[in-house]
Design an enzyme around this catalytic site. Structure first.
Site, short mmCIF file in Angstrom:
data_model
loop_
_atom_site.label_atom_id
_atom_site.label_comp_id
_atom_site.label_asym_id
_atom_site.label_seq_id
_atom_site.Cartn_x
_atom_site.Cartn_y
_atom_site.Cartn_z
N HIS A 19 -40.44 11.76 -16.32
CA HIS A 19 -39.15 11.22 -16.39
C HIS A 19 -38.83 10.59 -17.77
CE1 HIS A 19 -40.97 9.80 -12.30
NE2 HIS A 19 -40.56 10.84 -11.97
N ASP A 115 -32.90 6.96 -13.72
CA ASP A 115 -33.53 8.31 -12.96
C ASP A 115 -33.71 7.81 -11.61
OD1 ASP A 115 -36.58 7.49 -12.27
OD2 ASP A 115 -36.65 7.12 -14.41
#
Ligand code: UDP
Length: 478
Positions: A19, A115
């Protein structure tokens, strides 16, 4: 212009290199290509060496500030076998308790980019009237699946993996039940509940950015934009702005690159399973034998095998670089017998530098989305070895739709892929005509990615349009 005259946004990533890497690339792109000042909010965990190096690299551009959110102790809330999404969601939930005061202290950024697993931020941002964009770091077909999941959850009684037919995601290729991601394979556990929690909140985004580009996944983009199903959710505007991939800082004394320099063009198989991928002892033995039998050149990033979980190293990658001794777990004599053709490095390699090296001919990968984009960006065909998360979906797409990968028989599945099968696919991708066809197609994707990212290309224009639409623009100084 003075730093203070620049527009200011914040970018927030959930833990894990898979991520942090793409969110950091988005941050860099905003700073470098769009003249924006970015505060990168880093949720501190027992960070790996690789993560610390990445976020505190002297090569980060001016105008990108890393703001560490203090580590929280979640030991009472998780156990050793808490799965990935549950663990990181709990971590995010606890870490984001001070988010409001952090955003205020930063002077209320003009927008927040998060995210998929930081959706707790929506509530705070709503309160502060900060527009919030989700940067969905996996594929567009995965996003389509996610947008469909809450409906599937309402309509289906049984476990999704027990459905007699593939899941018909509206407008997209059906998803075979065996390819379903780990997080939706057992609806009774917290892992699924956390996943569904985040996914159900996606429509709260002011826009969804994607680390993909229109020409790479045309069917899914078209579906999300035009299919009535997504319109009625309603789905926020979607912006494929990728592929945003990291570029390694070239190290002069890098062992892998020095070794690759001595190998022929397109001759080496690079073997790396992402930041978390780990094989069982039996599988690693077969892999090593398969490489040896193939008599092809290889560069293997080795991790200590474990039978516990295919994503065992996700949270502490890089930590054991000094205690990771491949001799201890690779077959007896393997290193000696293969020393003319192979190089084994423990734990972590500069993957992007390796993929861009002309000697690298193919990539045996777990098909994490970043690895997939990195391979495509450098025109490298793949051996698809999906392990966890949504990697089986990615692998199927790469094999069946894009035609740039081969999947060994036996994956996905239980048990072990045997050495003969590994030998077969390694030879196929490096020596065979099929390998050449895949390489040609991968190179077409490389060209297509370049086109999308350049000035006037679809990805560049779409990111510009987000910035314009939300007036994340320079203040006119008088
Ligand atoms: N990576 C790397 N060296 C390694 C293994 C991984 O640089 O030895 C990087 C890789 O380049 C990619 C990221 O770690 O950017 C892994 O992300 P991906 O989405 O492929 O998989 P995940 O780690 O999330 O499973």
């Amino acid at each position: 212009a003075a730093e203070t005259n620049k527009p200011h946004v914040a970018v927030l990533s959930s833990p894990g290199m898979g991520h942090i890497i793409p969110l950091l690339e988005l941050a860099k792109c905003l700073v470098i290509d769009h003249g924006i000042h970015v505060s990168f909010l880093n949720i501190t965990t027992e960070a790996s060496t690789a993560q610390i190096q990445l976020l505190h690299s002297p090569t980060l551009p001016l105008g990108l500030d890393v703001v560490d959110i203090p580590a929280v102790d979640i030991s009472a809330l998780v156990s050793d076998d808490t799965p990935i999404v549950a663990r990181l969601s709990i971590n995010v939930e606890e870490s984001l308790k001070p988010l409001k005061s952090i955003l205020i202290a930063l002077g209320k950024p003009q927008a927040l980019f998060i995210d998929l697993f930081c959706t707790q931020a929506f509530d705070v941002c709503k309160e502060l009237s900060i527009p919030t964009f989700t940067f969905s770091t996996p594929s567009t077909s995965f996003l389509a699946f996610c947008l469909y999941l809450p409906t599937l959850d309402r309509e289906v009684e049984c476990e999704f993996i027990d459905l007699p037919e593939p899941v018909q995601v509206p407008g997209c290729s059906p998803v075979r039940t065996e390819d379903l991601l780990d997080q939706v394979r057992n609806r009774k556990i917290d892992e699924y509940k956390w996943f569904l929690f985040h996914i159900s909140r996606l429509p709260m985004s002011d826009g969804i950015l994607l680390n993909s580009w229109e020409d790479f996944e045309p069917t899914s983009h078209e579906a999300i934009r035009k299919h009535p199903f997504y319109k009625q959710i309603p789905t926020p505007p979607v912006f494929p702005v990728g592929p945003l991939i990291k570029h390694d800082k070239p190290e002069l004394d890098n062992e892998c690159l020095a070794w690759l320099d001595k190998q022929p063009l397109n001759s080496v198989l690079f073997v790396a399973l992402g930041s978390g991928g780990t094989l069982s002892a039996a599988q690693l033995t077969e892999l090593a034998w398969g490489l040896e039998l193939s008599q092809q050149r290889f560069l293997l990033v080795a991790r200590k095998p474990t039978d516990a979980s295919a994503s065992a190293t996700f949270f502490n990658v890089g930590e054991d670089i000094n205690v990771n001794d491949p001799k201890a777990y690779l077959p007896d004599g393997f290193l000696k017998r293969t020393k003319e053709v192979g190089l084994v490095v423990p734990t972590w390699a500069q993957q992007v530098s390796v993929l861009q090296h002309p000697s690298t001919g193919a990539f045996l990968s777990h098909c994490g989305w970043n690895s997939t984009l990195e391979s495509m960006t450098h025109g490298v065909p793949m051996i698809a070895w999906p392990l966890y998360a949504e990697q089986r979906m990615n692998a199927t797409m790469l094999v069946e739709e894009v035609g740039v990968a081969v999947k060994p028989v036996g994956i996905p599945g239980k048990g072990v892929v045997d050495r003969e099968e590994i030998e077969r696919v390694v030879r196929l991708v490096l020596e065979g005509e099929e390998g050449n066809v895949m390489r040609r197609k991968a190179r077409e994707q490389k060209m297509s990615a370049v086109k999308a990212l350049e000035f006037g290309g679809s990805s560049h224009e779409l990111l510009s349009s987000v910035i314009k639409e939300w007036k994340i623009e320079k203040e006119i100084s008088v």
